[in-house]
Design an enzyme around this catalytic site. Structure first.
Site, short mmCIF file in Angstrom:
data_model
loop_
_atom_site.label_atom_id
_atom_site.label_comp_id
_atom_site.label_asym_id
_atom_site.label_seq_id
_atom_site.Cartn_x
_atom_site.Cartn_y
_atom_site.Cartn_z
CG ASP A 177 -1.88 1.14 1.20
OD1 ASP A 177 -1.49 2.26 0.80
OD2 ASP A 177 -3.05 0.93 1.56
CG HIS A 178 1.35 4.21 -3.22
ND1 HIS A 178 0.08 3.81 -3.57
CD2 HIS A 178 1.40 5.54 -3.49
CE1 HIS A 178 -0.60 4.85 -4.03
NE2 HIS A 178 0.17 5.91 -4.00
CG HIS A 240 -4.35 4.34 -0.67
ND1 HIS A 240 -3.40 3.35 -0.73
CD2 HIS A 240 -4.64 4.64 -1.97
CE1 HIS A 240 -3.11 3.08 -1.99
NE2 HIS A 240 -3.86 3.84 -2.77
C1 BG6 Z 1 -3.77 4.60 -6.34
C2 BG6 Z 1 -5.12 4.69 -6.98
O1 BG6 Z 1 -3.75 3.53 -5.42
O2 BG6 Z 1 -3.47 5.80 -5.67
C3 BG6 Z 1 -5.18 5.86 -7.92
O3 BG6 Z 1 -5.40 3.50 -7.69
C4 BG6 Z 1 -4.75 7.13 -7.22
O4 BG6 Z 1 -6.50 6.01 -8.44
C5 BG6 Z 1 -3.42 6.93 -6.52
O5 BG6 Z 1 -4.63 8.14 -8.19
C6 BG6 Z 1 -3.05 8.13 -5.68
O6 BG6 Z 1 -1.73 7.99 -5.22
P1 BG6 Z 1 -0.84 9.25 -4.89
O7 BG6 Z 1 0.41 8.70 -4.33
O8 BG6 Z 1 -0.66 10.00 -6.15
O9 BG6 Z 1 -1.63 10.05 -3.89
#
Ligand code: BG6
Length: 487
Positions: A177-178, A240
């Protein structure tokens, strides 16, 4: 530095994620010496590329970074391409040979990271073949990194997990989960548990509510094929946002180790109050963007059904019913095509019990985790206004942003997480039980929505460039609250 030895096998090596996130992250690890002489990467995908072509792609993907030609060449020389059909047993045999060869060549000590950056439908077939075709080693570690989405609902997630567990034990499964790699998300436990100020106040007695906003300015872009089926709830809330909620509401882990942290996160997610249909209606708002700001409506985007009822916005009021946080409303919202890209968490404290300074209400103390765009934190306090005549109160902000030097060293999400995989630290990855309880909650919302007939004119209900539908503001207003960020 602490050089890590490993072979990465990236399934989906030609894909968008690999090019945009993985290669640049690997390169940063390389620049810092965490990856050096003893690493190799095998990229696989269906395309019939060769090593030269692949290495060129890798160089392109880091060309925007601070990199010399020599570094780029050296780094990319560790990359190998193997065209591969995930269903073809024979192909895994070829892959195994190459893997063993590279293990020898670079003395990788049998350490392998299998990175599944592909459509989830292939996750279990890949795990199966990797195991049965002998791609796993005996002398080193074998870790599998799984990209989201982990399932489409609770049932499919359970099935997927069972399949994966036949081949890889939970301890070797790294569900990415980044958001958990973002600096300010990682800072939540630090602030909570290393300051008695917050440690003492972090409960229903002193916290009035918590507000979580993950707002995006972009629309659905090229991903309608996936997004139409997913929607904002599955795309952002299930992973997230609920992971963030877990960090905000968990009890203090006994020690700051993956085992202890995960125990507490699991308990927090297990304590999520699951709604029935009436509860969902009362506590959740969904939206879909119409045109505005020079942008087209969601329904007019490429590959989107002109009558689509997919939500591109969600707001909700949720509760974690544990002893400390019970009945503290946690407001969340996320959406596409909102005013701007910003991620922030506001922890709103209750007012002092009585205002001795006058008749009016005092402003609230708010602790903000500014996750994006400029990572930092802020604490709003009431202080004395500078004035001759009157002794009065005004709100002041204590603000911290890391200095430019620290910021330039701040690892980006994937980089930190990849490093954790190499070290075998799973504290920033979702344990299966966390995923399980997140889906259980999300399913309750999804099911209520799926059983409700949406009025013909329900969508679209917000303009591109706004902060979502009015109902998202009303949700807080019902409780006498308002969104502090972009009200
Ligand atoms: C991803 C979603 O997990 O997270 C995307 O699938 C979203 O839809 C993205 O745009 C957002 O990540 P960040 O790091 O740009 O906030």
């Amino acid at each position: 530095t602490n050089e890590q030895k490993a072979l990465f096998i990236i399934f989906g090596g030609t894909g968008d994620l690999a090019q945009r996130k993985l290669y640049p992250s690997l390169f940063n690890l390389y620049k810092q010496g965490f990856l050096k002489d003893h690493f190799a990467v095998i990229g696989t995908a269906r395309r019939p590329w060769n090593n030269e072509r692949y290495q060129e792609i890798v160089r392109n993907s880091i060309s925007g970074m601070e990199v010399t030609a020599k570094q780029a060449n050296e780094f990319s020389s560790h990359f190998y391409y193997q065209s591969h059909n995930v269903n073809d047993t024979q192909h895994y045999e070829t892959l195994r040979k190459l893997a063993d060869e590279l293990d020898q060549k670079y003395t990788l000590e049998g350490n392998r990271v299998f990175y599944l950056a592909m459509s989830p439908q292939f996750f279990s077939i890949i795990c199966q073949h990797v195991k049965t075709q002998g791609l796993v080693t005996d002398n080193g570690y074998n870790r599998v990194v799984i990209e989201k989405p982990f399932g489409h609902d609770l049932q499919s997630a359970c099935e997927l997990n069972e399949e994966i567990n036949q081949y890889f034990p939970e301890k070797d499964v790294y569900r990415i989960d980044h958001y958990l790699g973002k600096e300010m998300i990682q800072s939540i436990p630090a602030l909570r548990f290393s300051n008695n100020l917050f440690n003492a106040l972090w409960n229903y007695r002193y916290i009035d509510n918590i507000q979580i906003t993950l707002s995006e300015a972009l629309g659905v872009e090229e991903r309608a094929g996936y997004y139409e089926d997913a929607g904002a709830l599955r795309d952002m809330v299930q992973n997230h946002i609920l992971q963030t909620v877990a960090l905000l509401t968990m009890n203090a882990p006994m020690t700051y180790t993956d085992e202890d942290i995960r125990k507490e996160k699991i308990s927090a997610l297990k304590a999520l109050r699951v709604y029935d249909a009436a509860g969902v209606k009362h506590n959740f708002v969904r939206g879909q963007y119409g045109p505005g700001n020079g942008q087209v409506a969601y329904r007019d985007e490429n590959q989107v059904d002109p009558e689509s009822t997919t939500e591109t916005f969600v707001a909700g009021r949720i509760f974690v019913d544990n002893m400390n946080m019970a009945n503290v409303p946690i407001y969340l919202r996320t959406g596409k095509r909102l005013t701007k890209k910003e991620t922030r968490i506001d922890v709103v404290f209750k007012n002092a019990p009585y205002n001795i300074f006058g008749d009016g209400q005092l402003n609230r103390n708010i602790l903000s985790f500014k996750v994006e765009p400029n990572p930092g934190m802020e604490l709003r306090l009431n202080g004395k206004k500078v004035d001759y005549e009157e002794y009065s109160i005004e709100t002041m902000k204590l603000h911290h942003e890391h200095g430019a030097k620290t910021q330039s060293k701040m690892p980006v999400g994937y980089e930190k997480l990849l490093y954790d995989v190499l070290k075998g630290d799973s504290s920033s990855f979702s344990h299966w039980d966390e995923v399980y309880y997140s889906w259980r909650f999300v399913d309750s919302v999804r099911n209520a929505w799926d059983n409700e007939t949406l009025a013909a004119d329900a969508f679209p209900n917000y303009e591109c460039g706004s902060m979502g539908p009015q109902a998202s503001k009303d949700l807080l207003a019902e409780d006498g609250n308002n969104w502090y960020l972009s009200p």
